[in-house]
Design an enzyme around this catalytic site. Structure first.
Site: not given
Ligand code: APR
Length: 263
Positions: A108, A111, A126, A134, A137, A158, A195, A221, A239
């Site tokens: 997701q 980066d 994402h 584009c 297209c 295009c 994560g 997590n 992680a």
């Molecule tokens: N290692 C592993 N997990 C971690 C760490 C770490 N060091 N630090 C935080 N986390 C966990 C948090 O506990 C949380 O559950 O990572 C998760 C991050 O959650 P979000 O910030 O909600 O990120 P994500 O799930 O990727 O969000 C999904 O939401 O805003 C949109 O487009 C954005 O791709 C993103 C999507």
């Protein structure tokens, strides 16, 4: 943790097709804040409105002018992306791929750190911050090919309007990415949830689809998520600390146990 590591490595070693669903948490130790929870970007700024894409389509030139001004509220966040380097968690996943223990990563994150760590089998649901796409297209181009003097930038194929490849709130997920996510989710017999808060759809549904298909789930997590109770192994820690330990165990036991060949 030892017991959970043992359980998780057994599940992965026994699996024929493992997919990782990855979220912002994996890049926290690369200096990129998560979106939710402690230190989250949306925790600070508030969850964005769901009309980001509609605003872009309504006036692409205005959107690009604001983005390039460096004044928009995301500019600080975008700066952390510029400076970020892969961490031990990204390298651990790349090594699992090389060992034939991980078949695909659905990230997701925008980066590009999986690729910088040597990962190859990746779907960016994402989008990717280093690409433009584009709106007409769907063609994608490396951002570095554009001087961004002409606003909005135009498609080389295009002449349609180009936006960042990253998916804006309110924007449909590009079909090719969605198709790839669905393909690997339905094919896997093991899914790693790394994560992610598992609150944003459609990504948050993939583990449920996988589990319904009989896949076993492993969560990495520090905090509980809505999917923790569905998991057969839960590794409560950062992680970049947990994944290298997991790979170390898998490396000791590594050997293709009737694994499926890569497509
Ligand atoms: N290692 C592993 N997990 C971690 C760490 C770490 N060091 N630090 C935080 N986390 C966990 C948090 O506990 C949380 O559950 O990572 C998760 C991050 O959650 P979000 O910030 O909600 O990120 P994500 O799930 O990727 O969000 C999904 O939401 O805003 C949109 O487009 C954005 O791709 C993103 C999507």
């Amino acid at each position: 943790m030892e017991q959970a590591l043992e359980q998780a490595s057994r599940i992965i070693a026994a699996a024929k097709y493992t997919v990782a669903l990855v979220g912002a948490g994996i890049s926290v130790e690369s200096g990129i804040p998560p979106f939710r929870g402690p230190g989250g970007l949306w925790t600070k700024l508030g969850e964005p409105a769901m009309d980001g894409y509609q605003k872009f389509i309504a006036d692409p030139a205005a959107w690009w002018t604001e983005r390039l001004s460096g004044q928009d509220e995301l500019s600080e966040f975008l700066k952390t992306l510029d400076d970020a380097k892969p961490n031990a968690a990204h390298y651990a996943l790349a090594e699992m791929e090389q060992l034939g223990l991980l078949h695909h990563v659905i990230t997701q994150n925008i980066d590009n750190l999986h690729q910088e760590a040597g990962g190859r089998e990746i779907t960016e649901i994402h989008g990717n911050r280093l690409k433009l796409r584009c709106v007409a297209c769907g063609a994608r181009f490396p951002l570095r090919e554009f001087a961004l003097e002409e606003i909005p930038p135009r498609c080389h194929e295009c002449h349609g309007v180009l936006k960042t490849d990253t998916v804006l709130f309110g924007e449909p997920i590009p079909r090719d990415a969605l198709w790839s996510c669905d393909y690997h989710t339905r094919r896997c017999d093991c899914m790693l949830l790394i994560g992610t808060s598992a609150t944003v759809y459609p990504a948050a549904e993939f583990p449920i689809i996988a589990a319904r298909g009989g896949a076993r789930l492993v969560e990495v997590n520090p905090l509980e998520t809505p999917l923790s109770e569905l998991c057969q192994a839960v590794l409560r820690g950062p992680a970049a600390e947990v994944l290298p330990k997991l790979v170390e165990r898998l490396r000791e036991g590594a050997g293709p146990a009737g694994r499926e060949e890569k497509p």
